[in-house]
Design a protein around this motif. Structure first.
Motif, mmCIF file in Angstrom:
data_model
loop_
_atom_site.group_PDB
_atom_site.id
_atom_site.type_symbol
_atom_site.label_atom_id
_atom_site.label_comp_id
_atom_site.label_asym_id
_atom_site.label_seq_id
_atom_site.Cartn_x
_atom_site.Cartn_y
_atom_site.Cartn_z
ATOM 1 N N GLN A 1 0.833 -1.195 0.000
ATOM 2 C CA GLN A 1 0.000 0.000 0.000
ATOM 3 C C GLN A 1 0.868 1.245 0.000
ATOM 4 O OE1 GLN A 1 -3.316 0.440 -0.058
ATOM 5 N NE2 GLN A 1 -3.713 -1.758 -0.261
ATOM 6 N N VAL A 2 0.361 2.258 -0.664
ATOM 7 C CA VAL A 2 1.018 3.558 -0.700
ATOM 8 C C VAL A 2 -0.004 4.598 -0.264
ATOM 9 C CG1 VAL A 2 2.115 5.305 -2.140
ATOM 10 C CG2 VAL A 2 2.590 2.876 -2.545
ATOM 11 N N GLN A 3 0.366 5.438 0.662
ATOM 12 C CA GLN A 3 -0.503 6.530 1.081
ATOM 13 C C GLN A 3 0.068 7.833 0.532
ATOM 14 O OE1 GLN A 3 0.741 4.281 3.684
ATOM 15 N NE2 GLN A 3 -1.013 3.054 3.037
ATOM 16 N N LEU A 4 -0.813 8.652 -0.022
ATOM 17 C CA LEU A 4 -0.399 9.904 -0.658
ATOM 18 C C LEU A 4 -1.145 11.077 -0.036
ATOM 19 C CD1 LEU A 4 -0.601 8.635 -4.349
ATOM 20 C CD2 LEU A 4 1.457 8.831 -2.960
ATOM 21 N N VAL A 5 -0.422 12.131 0.279
ATOM 22 C CA VAL A 5 -1.036 13.324 0.861
ATOM 23 C C VAL A 5 -0.558 14.545 0.097
ATOM 24 C CG1 VAL A 5 -1.312 14.743 2.913
ATOM 25 C CG2 VAL A 5 -1.158 12.249 3.139
ATOM 26 N N GLU A 6 -1.502 15.247 -0.528
ATOM 27 C CA GLU A 6 -1.179 16.454 -1.291
ATOM 28 C C GLU A 6 -1.294 17.698 -0.414
ATOM 29 O OE1 GLU A 6 -3.879 13.910 -4.092
ATOM 30 O OE2 GLU A 6 -3.844 14.501 -1.981
ATOM 31 N N SER A 7 -0.569 18.722 -0.812
ATOM 32 C CA SER A 7 -0.672 20.033 -0.168
ATOM 33 C C SER A 7 -0.228 21.090 -1.160
ATOM 34 C CB SER A 7 0.198 20.096 1.096
ATOM 35 O OG SER A 7 1.561 19.930 0.764
ATOM 36 N N GLY A 8 -0.498 22.353 -0.807
ATOM 37 C CA GLY A 8 -0.017 23.442 -1.625
ATOM 38 C C GLY A 8 -1.067 24.135 -2.471
ATOM 39 N N GLY A 9 -2.271 23.615 -2.465
ATOM 40 C CA GLY A 9 -3.322 24.271 -3.228
ATOM 41 C C GLY A 9 -3.741 25.580 -2.580
ATOM 42 N N GLY A 10 -4.579 26.322 -3.295
ATOM 43 C CA GLY A 10 -5.050 27.584 -2.756
ATOM 44 C C GLY A 10 -5.665 28.448 -3.824
ATOM 45 N N LEU A 11 -5.874 29.707 -3.468
ATOM 46 C CA LEU A 11 -6.459 30.690 -4.371
ATOM 47 C C LEU A 11 -5.356 31.595 -4.905
ATOM 48 C CD1 LEU A 11 -8.907 32.196 -5.586
ATOM 49 C CD2 LEU A 11 -9.014 33.501 -3.449
ATOM 50 N N VAL A 12 -5.305 31.762 -6.205
ATOM 51 C CA VAL A 12 -4.271 32.587 -6.831
ATOM 52 C C VAL A 12 -4.890 33.336 -8.002
ATOM 53 C CG1 VAL A 12 -3.507 30.725 -8.359
ATOM 54 C CG2 VAL A 12 -1.907 32.560 -7.725
ATOM 55 N N GLN A 13 -4.337 34.500 -8.295
ATOM 56 C CA GLN A 13 -4.815 35.262 -9.439
ATOM 57 C C GLN A 13 -4.242 34.697 -10.733
ATOM 58 O OE1 GLN A 13 -3.857 39.400 -8.668
ATOM 59 N NE2 GLN A 13 -5.876 39.751 -7.781
ATOM 60 N N ALA A 14 -4.949 34.932 -11.812
ATOM 61 C CA ALA A 14 -4.458 34.512 -13.122
ATOM 62 C C ALA A 14 -3.068 35.089 -13.369
ATOM 63 C CB ALA A 14 -5.412 34.962 -14.217
ATOM 64 N N GLY A 15 -2.190 34.244 -13.900
ATOM 65 C CA GLY A 15 -0.809 34.640 -14.128
ATOM 66 C C GLY A 15 0.122 34.284 -12.982
ATOM 67 N N GLY A 16 -0.448 33.905 -11.870
ATOM 68 C CA GLY A 16 0.343 33.560 -10.697
ATOM 69 C C GLY A 16 0.858 32.138 -10.731
ATOM 70 N N SER A 17 1.494 31.745 -9.624
ATOM 71 C CA SER A 17 2.114 30.428 -9.529
ATOM 72 C C SER A 17 1.739 29.750 -8.216
ATOM 73 C CB SER A 17 3.636 30.558 -9.583
ATOM 74 O OG SER A 17 4.068 31.105 -10.807
ATOM 75 N N LEU A 18 1.766 28.431 -8.265
ATOM 76 C CA LEU A 18 1.608 27.599 -7.081
ATOM 77 C C LEU A 18 2.501 26.383 -7.241
ATOM 78 C CD1 LEU A 18 -2.256 27.441 -6.391
ATOM 79 C CD2 LEU A 18 -0.546 28.508 -4.919
ATOM 80 N N ARG A 19 2.932 25.830 -6.123
ATOM 81 C CA ARG A 19 3.658 24.562 -6.162
ATOM 82 C C ARG A 19 2.928 23.555 -5.281
ATOM 83 N NH1 ARG A 19 9.769 22.634 -4.481
ATOM 84 N NH2 ARG A 19 8.932 22.848 -2.362
ATOM 85 N N LEU A 20 2.487 22.487 -5.897
ATOM 86 C CA LEU A 20 1.841 21.403 -5.166
ATOM 87 C C LEU A 20 2.889 20.382 -4.746
ATOM 88 C CD1 LEU A 20 -1.305 20.758 -7.398
ATOM 89 C CD2 LEU A 20 -0.967 22.470 -5.608
ATOM 90 N N SER A 21 2.660 19.793 -3.589
ATOM 91 C CA SER A 21 3.535 18.731 -3.094
ATOM 92 C C SER A 21 2.697 17.503 -2.783
ATOM 93 C CB SER A 21 4.260 19.169 -1.821
ATOM 94 O OG SER A 21 5.071 20.302 -2.055
ATOM 95 N N CYS A 22 3.313 16.354 -2.908
ATOM 96 C CA CYS A 22 2.649 15.100 -2.577
ATOM 97 C C CYS A 22 3.666 14.218 -1.862
ATOM 98 C CB CYS A 22 2.138 14.422 -3.836
ATOM 99 S SG CYS A 22 1.493 12.758 -3.578
ATOM 100 N N VAL A 23 3.377 13.914 -0.619
ATOM 101 C CA VAL A 23 4.264 13.068 0.170
ATOM 102 C C VAL A 23 3.700 11.665 0.215
ATOM 103 C CG1 VAL A 23 5.330 12.703 2.406
ATOM 104 C CG2 VAL A 23 4.996 15.029 1.562
ATOM 105 N N ALA A 24 4.563 10.691 -0.070
ATOM 106 C CA ALA A 24 4.152 9.297 -0.092
ATOM 107 C C ALA A 24 4.710 8.541 1.099
ATOM 108 C CB ALA A 24 4.625 8.629 -1.377
ATOM 109 N N SER A 25 3.953 7.583 1.560
ATOM 110 C CA SER A 25 4.422 6.694 2.618
ATOM 111 C C SER A 25 3.945 5.288 2.300
ATOM 112 C CB SER A 25 3.900 7.133 3.987
ATOM 113 O OG SER A 25 2.486 7.125 4.010
#
Length: 122
Positions: A1-25
């Motif tokens: 089994q692999v467990q995955l947890v995402e983070s880093g989402g949110g609200l951003v204006q057009a043209g902006g940037s975000l970085r999503l992360s996913c940690v596995a165990s």
């Protein structure tokens, strides 16, 4: 089994940037193809990006090529999705997934995270 947890989402204006992360165990992270998918209400889950276990091969949906970049750090059991030049149409729930195959189709992925919401305002 692999467990995955995402983070880093949110609200951003057009043209902006975000970085999503996913940690596995769980099982050996470094042996899996890691992918990012997204979904909006009423639509099917859509492939965004994937990277093979070695990191040598990457795959992107045409809609995000040149704007998004997937990377992974096997020592940290983490995969990232750097999203630049975001557009309102990128708004979705983003999922991290793991596969024993080299594939871009959702059915090929055995393990999924719970998702992280990305909202891009115009």
């Amino acid at each position: 089994q692999v467990q995955l947890v995402e983070s880093g989402g949110g609200l951003v204006q057009a043209g902006g940037s975000l970085r999503l992360s996913c940690v596995a165990s769980g099982r050996t992270f470094s042996s899996y193809t890691m992918g990012w998918f997204r979904q909006t209400p009423g639509k099917e889950r859509e492939f965004v990006a994937a990277m093979t276990w070695s990191g040598i091969r990457t795959y992107y949906a045409d809609s995000v090529k040149g704007r998004f970049a997937i990377s992974r750090d096997n020592a940290k059991n983490t995969v990232y999705l750097q999203m630049n030049s975001l557009k309102p149409e990128d708004t979705a729930l983003y999922y991290c997934a793991a596969s024993e195959l080299i594939t871009t189709t959702p059915v090929g992925y055995s393990y999924w995270g719970q998702g992280t919401q990305v909202t891009v305002s115009s």
